[in-house]
Design an enzyme around this catalytic site. Structure first.
Site, PDB file in Angstrom:
ATOM      1  CD  GLN A 104      12.329  14.319  17.523  1.00  0.00           C
ATOM      2  OE1 GLN A 104      11.087  14.578  17.668  1.00  0.00           O
ATOM      3  NE2 GLN A 104      13.063  13.565  16.577  1.00  0.00           N
ATOM      4  CE1 TYR A 187       6.399  17.687  11.668  1.00  0.00           C
ATOM      5  CE2 TYR A 187       7.837  15.911  11.373  1.00  0.00           C
ATOM      6  CZ  TYR A 187       6.492  16.507  11.699  1.00  0.00           C
ATOM      7  OH  TYR A 187       5.566  15.458  11.718  1.00  0.00           O
ATOM      8  NE  ARG A 235      13.825   9.097  14.594  1.00  0.00           N
ATOM      9  CZ  ARG A 235      12.528   8.676  14.395  1.00  0.00           C
ATOM     10  NH1 ARG A 235      11.667   9.227  14.556  1.00  0.00           N
ATOM     11  NH2 ARG A 235      12.478   7.327  14.562  1.00  0.00           N
ATOM     12  NE  ARG A 333       4.059   2.835  14.138  1.00  0.00           N
ATOM     13  CZ  ARG A 333       3.741   2.455  12.692  1.00  0.00           C
ATOM     14  NH1 ARG A 333       2.642   2.669  11.997  1.00  0.00           N
ATOM     15  NH2 ARG A 333       4.906   2.045  12.039  1.00  0.00           N
ATOM     16  CB  CYS A 363      -0.744   6.173  17.755  1.00  0.00           C
ATOM     17  SG  CYS A 363      -0.190   5.415  16.149  1.00  0.00           S
ATOM     18  CD  GLU A 426     -17.885 -15.992  17.775  1.00  0.00           C
ATOM     19  OE1 GLU A 426     -17.866 -15.054  18.298  1.00  0.00           O
ATOM     20  OE2 GLU A 426     -18.461 -16.078  16.645  1.00  0.00           O
TER      21      GLU A 426
HETATM   22  C1  LIG Z   1       1.756   9.395  17.295  1.00  0.00           C
HETATM   23  C2  LIG Z   1       3.190   9.336  16.699  1.00  0.00           C
HETATM   24  C3  LIG Z   1       4.191  10.451  17.036  1.00  0.00           C
HETATM   25  C4  LIG Z   1       5.224  10.481  16.448  1.00  0.00           C
HETATM   26  N1  LIG Z   1       6.036  11.673  17.064  1.00  0.00           N
HETATM   27  C5  LIG Z   1       7.416  11.742  16.384  1.00  0.00           C
HETATM   28  C6  LIG Z   1       8.060  12.585  17.062  1.00  0.00           C
HETATM   29  O1  LIG Z   1       7.746  13.530  17.848  1.00  0.00           O
HETATM   30  N2  LIG Z   1       9.376  12.812  16.420  1.00  0.00           N
HETATM   31  C7  LIG Z   1       9.825  11.892  15.561  1.00  0.00           C
HETATM   32  O2  LIG Z   1      10.899  11.895  15.167  1.00  0.00           O
HETATM   33  N3  LIG Z   1       9.110  10.724  15.074  1.00  0.00           N
HETATM   34  C8  LIG Z   1       7.739  10.638  15.466  1.00  0.00           C
HETATM   35  N4  LIG Z   1       7.066   9.630  15.195  1.00  0.00           N
HETATM   36  C9  LIG Z   1       7.658   8.753  14.273  1.00  0.00           C
HETATM   37  C10 LIG Z   1       7.994   7.317  15.121  1.00  0.00           C
HETATM   38  O3  LIG Z   1       9.152   7.986  15.756  1.00  0.00           O
HETATM   39  C11 LIG Z   1       8.624   6.409  14.009  1.00  0.00           C
HETATM   40  O4  LIG Z   1       9.461   6.921  13.218  1.00  0.00           O
HETATM   41  C12 LIG Z   1       7.524   5.722  13.393  1.00  0.00           C
HETATM   42  O5  LIG Z   1       6.303   5.479  14.118  1.00  0.00           O
HETATM   43  C13 LIG Z   1       7.952   4.333  12.839  1.00  0.00           C
HETATM   44  O6  LIG Z   1       8.313   3.524  13.586  1.00  0.00           O
HETATM   45  P1  LIG Z   1       7.627   2.448  14.669  1.00  0.00           P
HETATM   46  O7  LIG Z   1       7.069   1.610  13.615  1.00  0.00           O
HETATM   47  O8  LIG Z   1       8.469   2.189  15.667  1.00  0.00           O
HETATM   48  O9  LIG Z   1       6.519   3.281  15.179  1.00  0.00           O
HETATM   49  C14 LIG Z   1       5.896   9.731  15.622  1.00  0.00           C
HETATM   50  C15 LIG Z   1       4.697   8.557  15.231  1.00  0.00           C
HETATM   51  C16 LIG Z   1       3.567   8.311  15.726  1.00  0.00           C
HETATM   52  C17 LIG Z   1       2.799   7.497  15.208  1.00  0.00           C
HETATM   53  S1  SF4 Z   2      -2.935   2.335  17.449  1.00  0.00           S
HETATM   54 FE1  SF4 Z   2      -2.352   0.794  15.976  1.00  0.00          FE
HETATM   55  S2  SF4 Z   2      -0.441   1.690  15.196  1.00  0.00           S
HETATM   56 FE2  SF4 Z   2      -0.852   2.955  16.886  1.00  0.00          FE
HETATM   57  S3  SF4 Z   2       0.430   2.068  18.331  1.00  0.00           S
HETATM   58 FE3  SF4 Z   2      -1.600   0.992  18.386  1.00  0.00          FE
HETATM   59  S4  SF4 Z   2      -1.380  -0.721  17.302  1.00  0.00           S
HETATM   60 FE4  SF4 Z   2       0.067   0.280  16.963  1.00  0.00          FE
END
Ligand SMILES: Cc1cc2nc3c(=O)[nH]c(=O)nc-3n(C[C@H](O)[C@H](O)[C@H](O)COP(=O)(O)O)c2cc1C
Ligand code: SF4
Length: 707
Positions: A104, A187, A235, A333, A363, A426
């Site tokens: 990306q 962005y 995206r 995630r 994260c 426990e």
């Molecule tokens: C640690 C982290 C880094 C991410 N980096 C990017 C990225 O580089 N580019 C992007 O388009 N989205 C990025 N996202 C957004 C994710 O791609 C995704 O859209 C968002 O986390 C929701 O989807 P999920 O529930 O599957 O995590 C990032 C999200 C997290 C948590």
């Molecule tokens: S830190 Fe929490 S939100 Fe992030 S990947 Fe792990 S469980 Fe999912």
């Protein structure tokens, strides 16, 4: 075994055939070298994702110009031909396990983590967004500096188009199967495309066509440099969730324009940085809430559509694919929490999947926002290879874990996987510890139960001995070769004048009565009914937020009293953004759940000096007093349970202390320390002068110590 027919059906993106419908949507792991070159951590992470069976892996935000923008302080950069060898190794590490891969490309623009000042933008609004990695460091005793942005001239925009084209050519040259453009989340490309953010008056601002000119010019440049067969994925956010921002109807038109320009697939996301709830989806967001967008876009285009956000369960994803609501499921995630999601799903081992709980602590809060490398609260080996369980310990030991919360269970799980013989003690009637306090907190309940159940099933499947309703004595613990103390924290009532006995511990106020839960101790958990309507929640941190949201959700008028300057400042920031909106009775983006009956009021920087029959006396930091009428009061002040630990240490037992019994923090700390304890239990059983259990000593040092 061939489970989930639709999930494992191949799909074509341009000329590239992807083996299944699972896409690891871009996730910046911020683990590269300082100059943005590929590190061994980048390789290890992506190789593991490929090993787990993800069909298409899109490597996270990569800068086409490392000098003008880095999305995080150590994201990847591909602004020079010398970057190609590293990226070639990265592509090869994923191809080795059958995955197709893309990079990306992202210009972080106004949201860049670096440079710290003078960030590039389409127009000149300088923003302070507390949940953004672009936020400058806020020093403990100073306010955030006002930042300036550099507004791009028309010629500079054209220069950036060229930089994207060059970067895409390098991606192709390195052997990747496709390139993705990041035009979501506010962005630079997103800022140009957004009717809310783009205030330019040149040919790159204004109407729909002008706002699309920048991304379309980049697509055209890439196609010229890489040829029409190298797939370009884009995206973008289907909804921006701000008044005047792009909504779905325009996003459908955007999809058509991109398809006409030769784009090979669309990767739909949500939000701009001003609407973080929808973009980072904290726990409150339900699975599949974004599918409305791919459903609509799919009707307008023929190219594949990827949809993501809070997708967690293979059954749910299979259904969405079967119903044609999306062409691919995007997991960001979820793949951090369990890179083996596809493999486990394929083999029907769905109970073994560690589902991401959307907590954003590992994260986001403690990695990107803290300017550190990636981590995951529930997957200790994410970003930390040293905590991956690679083999058995040399000699099995008898280990006692005191406390069956998440830290204790993780320590027991890891130690048992490594061959040790573990017993968990426990004192209550069930495993779960502090996680059980979330059972009633709206939005958190379902996801925290996922994790609690994952741990409880792992403990059961591994055959760990569990002694419930047992608080062991020091004498009983002498039978074990090591004790892991995971006794957690508990509430207490701070020094206060008056009717101290009226204060209810939060553990009793939020004890979950759902006997339908398979782990509920039918006779063991008794919620306490609180008198009246006006309830004071006294304290801070997760316990106070969860208690307040639960009580508000059942119709109580909640008044929070905290001695902190800002309530719950240590709780993950996007969760607090959503929580504050609800406290003030405003809907958070995209969430339709009913606001509370009463707004939640927060008295910050205050301490309760005296508790009367129906009134409390509060004192603020300037010693001003005020009274507060109340019906019930709940304490959320917590402190570590260390009584047994002190007794064990005094008796000379080998013991290691983890989690909230060190200091009340969060799930991430408990799980990480639990895993580290489980990994450190080795035949030598050596403690260093810091009382830390140590393993992996050089053989000569070990010899010197034991001869
Ligand atoms: C640690 C982290 C880094 C991410 N980096 C990017 C990225 O580089 N580019 C992007 O388009 N989205 C990025 N996202 C957004 C994710 O791609 C995704 O859209 C968002 O986390 C929701 O989807 P999920 O529930 O599957 O995590 C990032 C999200 C997290 C948590
Ligand atoms: S830190 Fe929490 S939100 Fe992030 S990947 Fe792990 S469980 Fe999912």
């Amino acid at each position: 075994m061939n489970n989930f027919k639709h999930l494992f059906e191949p799909i074509r993106i341009g000329p590239v055939v992807v083996a299944n419908r699972i896409c690891h949507v871009p996730t910046d792991i911020s683990s590269s070298h300082r100059d943005g070159s590929v590190s061994s951590r980048d390789i290890h992470h992506h190789e593991e994702v490929a090993k787990g069976g993800t069909g298409l892996i899109v490597v996270g935000a990569t800068s086409p110009n490392g000098k003008t923008n880095r999305s995080t302080v150590t994201n990847l950069v591909i602004d020079d031909d010398s970057c190609i060898p590293g990226f070639a190794r990265l592509a090869a590490s994923m191809h080795r396990y059958g995955a197709k891969c893309a990079v990306q490309l992202q210009h972080a623009g106004r949201q860049a983590a670096l440079p710290r000042d003078g960030k590039i933008a389409s127009n000149d609004a300088a923003h302070s967004l507390p949940w953004s990695q672009s936020r400058d460091i806020v020093y403990a005793y100073a306010d955030e500096k006002v930042k300036t942005v550099h507004v791009l001239t028309t010629d500079e925009v054209i220069q950036i188009v060229e930089e994207f084209g060059e970067a895409a050519w390098r991606v192709m040259q390195a052997g990747f199967d496709a390139v993705e453009l990041h035009a979501a989340h506010g962005y630079l490309l997103s800022q140009f495309m957004s009717p809310y953010l783009n205030k330019r008056i040149d040919r790159f601002g204004g109407g729909f066509e002008n706002r699309l000119r920048f991304p379309l010019a980049i697509v055209s440049s890439i196609r010229k440099k890489c040829g029409p067969d190298f797939p370009v994925i884009i995206r973008y956010s289907a909804d921006e969730w701000v008044p005047g921002g792009r909504e779905l109807a325009e996003s459908v038109e955007v999809a058509k324009a991109f398809e006409n320009a030769g784009v090979a697939a669309l990767d739909l996301s949500q939000c701009i940085q001003e609407s973080p709830g929808a973009g980072f989806d904290p726990m409150q967001y339900p699975e599949g809430w974004t599918l409305y967008a791919s459903e609509a876009v799919k009707k307008a285009v023929k190219i594949p559509v990827i949809n993501s956000h809070s997708l967690r369960n293979p059954e749910f994803c299979e259904q969405a694919l079967a119903e044609g609501r999306t062409d691919m499921v995007g997991l960001a995630r979820q793949i951090l929490a369990d890179p083996y999601w596809p493999l486990k799903a394929r083999q029907g081992k769905t109970r073994a999947i560690r589902r991401c709980i959307s907590c954003l602590t590992g994260c986001w809060q403690e990695s990107m926002m803290a300017k550190k490398e990636i981590a995951c609260a529930i997957n200790p080996s994410c970003g930390n290879e040293a905590l991956a369980i690679k083999g058995k310990a040399e000699r099995p030991l008898r280990v006692a874990v005191v406390g069956g919360g998440p830290g204790g269970m993780e320590a027991a799980r890891v130690a048992t996987e490594r061959g040790h013989q573990v017993t968990i003690f426990e004192k209550t009637a069930e495993l779960g510890g502090a996680i059980l306090g979330c059972c009633l907190a709206p939005g958190k309940d379902e996801k925290m139960k996922w994790y609690a159940d994952w741990l409880r099933y792992q403990i059961a499947d591994l055959g760990v001995e569990v002694r419930l309703r047992q608080a062991p004595t020091v004498a009983e613990l002498r039978d074990f070769q090591l004790v892991v103390n995971a006794t957690g924290a508990a509430s207490y009532v701070p020094e206060v004048r008056g009717l101290k006995e009226k204060v209810v511990p939060f553990e009793e106020a939020i004890a979950c009565p759902r006997v339908s839960c398979e782990f509920h101790p039918k006779d063991g958990r008794k919620p306490r009914k609180l008198e009246g309507t006006r309830v004071v929640v006294w304290g801070d941190h997760y316990a106070a937020v969860d208690t307040a949201t639960y009580l508000a959700s059942i119709g109580k008028e909640v008044l929070i009293v905290t001695d902190r300057k800002e309530f719950a400042s240590a709780v993950e920031v996007v969760h607090m953004y959503v929580a504050w909106k609800r406290f003030r009775q405003t809907e958070a983006e995209a969430l339709t759940s009913k606001p509370y009956k009463y707004p939640v009021t927060v008295h910050q920087g205050c301490h309760i000096e005296e508790i009367g029959e129906k009134e409390l006396v509060l004192v603020d930091r300037d010693f001003r007093k005020k009274t507060l009428a109340y019906d019930s009061i709940v304490t959320c002040w917590t402190r570590p349970n260390i009584e047994l630990l002190e007794q064990m240490r005094a008796a000379g037992l080998p013991v290691t202390n983890i989690g909230d019994s060190v200091a009340p923090r969060n799930l991430h700390a408990a799980v990480r320390e639990g895993a580290a304890a489980g990994m450190s239990i080795d035949a030598e059983m050596l403690f260093n002068p810091n009382q830390a259990l140590i393993d992996g000593l050089p053989a000569d040092v070990l010899g010197q110590l034991t001869r």
